[in-house]
Design a protein around this motif. Sequence first.
Motif, PDB file in Angstrom:
ATOM      1  N   ARG A  19       0.826  -1.218   0.000  1.00 17.85           N
ATOM      2  CA  ARG A  19       0.000   0.000   0.000  1.00 17.85           C
ATOM      3  C   ARG A  19       0.860   1.267   0.000  1.00 17.85           C
ATOM      4  N   GLN A  21       2.061   4.747  -0.703  1.00 16.94           N
ATOM      5  CA  GLN A  21       1.469   6.020  -1.094  1.00 16.94           C
ATOM      6  C   GLN A  21       2.166   6.634  -2.308  1.00 16.94           C
ATOM      7  N   CYS A  38      -8.275  -0.324  -8.866  1.00 18.24           N
ATOM      8  CA  CYS A  38      -7.906   0.354  -7.629  1.00 18.24           C
ATOM      9  C   CYS A  38      -6.603   1.133  -7.791  1.00 18.24           C
ATOM     10  N   THR A  41      -2.949   2.232  -2.720  1.00 15.36           N
ATOM     11  CA  THR A  41      -3.221   2.239  -1.272  1.00 15.36           C
ATOM     12  C   THR A  41      -4.571   1.637  -0.885  1.00 15.36           C
ATOM     13  N   CYS A  42      -5.235   0.972  -1.804  1.00 17.66           N
ATOM     14  CA  CYS A  42      -6.562   0.424  -1.508  1.00 17.66           C
ATOM     15  C   CYS A  42      -6.517  -0.513  -0.298  1.00 17.66           C
ATOM     16  N   ARG A  43      -7.504  -0.372   0.592  1.00 16.35           N
ATOM     17  CA  ARG A  43      -7.550  -1.171   1.826  1.00 16.35           C
ATOM     18  C   ARG A  43      -8.211  -2.535   1.627  1.00 16.35           C
ATOM     19  N   ARG A  45      -9.015  -6.370   0.369  1.00 17.72           N
ATOM     20  CA  ARG A  45      -8.196  -7.583   0.403  1.00 17.72           C
ATOM     21  C   ARG A  45      -7.402  -7.707  -0.896  1.00 17.72           C
ATOM     22  N   LYS A  46      -6.132  -8.028  -0.785  1.00 18.43           N
ATOM     23  CA  LYS A  46      -5.260  -8.044  -1.961  1.00 18.43           C
ATOM     24  C   LYS A  46      -5.495  -9.290  -2.823  1.00 18.43           C
ATOM     25  N   VAL A  71     -14.112   1.316  -2.510  1.00 20.10           N
ATOM     26  CA  VAL A  71     -13.334   1.472  -1.281  1.00 20.10           C
ATOM     27  C   VAL A  71     -12.296   2.583  -1.424  1.00 20.10           C
ATOM     28  N   CYS A  72     -11.458   2.492  -2.482  1.00 18.87           N
ATOM     29  CA  CYS A  72     -10.366   3.477  -2.626  1.00 18.87           C
ATOM     30  C   CYS A  72     -10.690   4.628  -3.577  1.00 18.87           C
TER      31      CYS A  72
END
Length: 352
Positions: A19, A21, A38, A41-43, A45-46, A71-72
């Motif tokens: 993640r 930046q 995405c 830095t998307c939160r 699940r990878k 989400v992101c």
Amino acid sequence: MLITDNKKIETYYQALLERKQSFVGIFFVGVKTTLVFCIATCRARKPKKENVEFFTTFKDALDNGYRPCKVCKPTENANQAPEQIENAIKLIKKNPKVKITDYQLRQKGISPEVVRRWFKKNYGMTFQAYQRMYRINNAFQELKLGKNTTDTAFDTGYESLSGFGYTFKKLIGKSPNQSKGGNLILINRLTTPLGPMFVCATDNGVCLLEFVDRRMLETEFKDLQKLLSANIISGENEHIKQVKKEIKKYFDGTRKSFEVQLVTPGTDFQNSAWKCLQEIEYGTTTTYQEQAKKINNSKAIRAVASANGYNRISIIVPCHRVIGKDGKMTGYGGGIERKKWLIEHERNNASA
């Protein structure tokens, strides 16, 4: 562009896992199993490496059938000004008559180097040039209200009348005395879920709203300046502030019509076509043929399509609601995938 270099793919995937930046906006990752894309830095699940592909721009991801992650919010957050930039811009707005120096930026915890790079990349100009435009726009408004040139020049921070006059004429196109009854086009930037947009406005209303990557955008700027006999400089007025609020509500799904005043220089036929576009109900679509019938010229289908193409105020003058007779998505300057997204967004929120 789809990234095919294995070394880059490995670097980008590692940045996604960590993640990082610093990779925001450098790549956009499409997840094949969910068809969303995405930023680094998307939160969420990878995904596994074999289930992703990387693109250089969010438009490439859209064109390949991916939709923005909820989400992101990749198209919004990847292009939104970082906190340091926001603080630098606030500093200008609070002190429109003062030249902000690198020393003053550092005192506020702002890196001048970061600011310079961001402005060059996102505005195509230096931070100092952006400042000059704000100061000259402030001077322009004061001159229109009757303030004399000498007081305006020195009050705006210039040490000489000649220096003020030279900069003023270079940016506005006329000398301070010649411009007192003139017009000016202000340009500003806003972010949306589909990417950043430019908005232009005069004292009379908004005259342009386009995605920054729109084809032929430079030509639109030139045509607009010629049609309105005014130069474009960076700035903000009440119409720009209003359109930013209304566009945000539109993308939130809470606004279905717009109240901001518009300025639409063009031929009588073009304006009749644009007026017809504004009458298409939110959440619905029509065809070029139906649009031509409504302006009492059922044979002018190509002329209508051409007029729609010259529309400079996207979303508010909704040319995205016009589709082909066979139902196909055709002719949208912002890109077909954006057109699909806007139509689906309105249909999903029409009954809300």
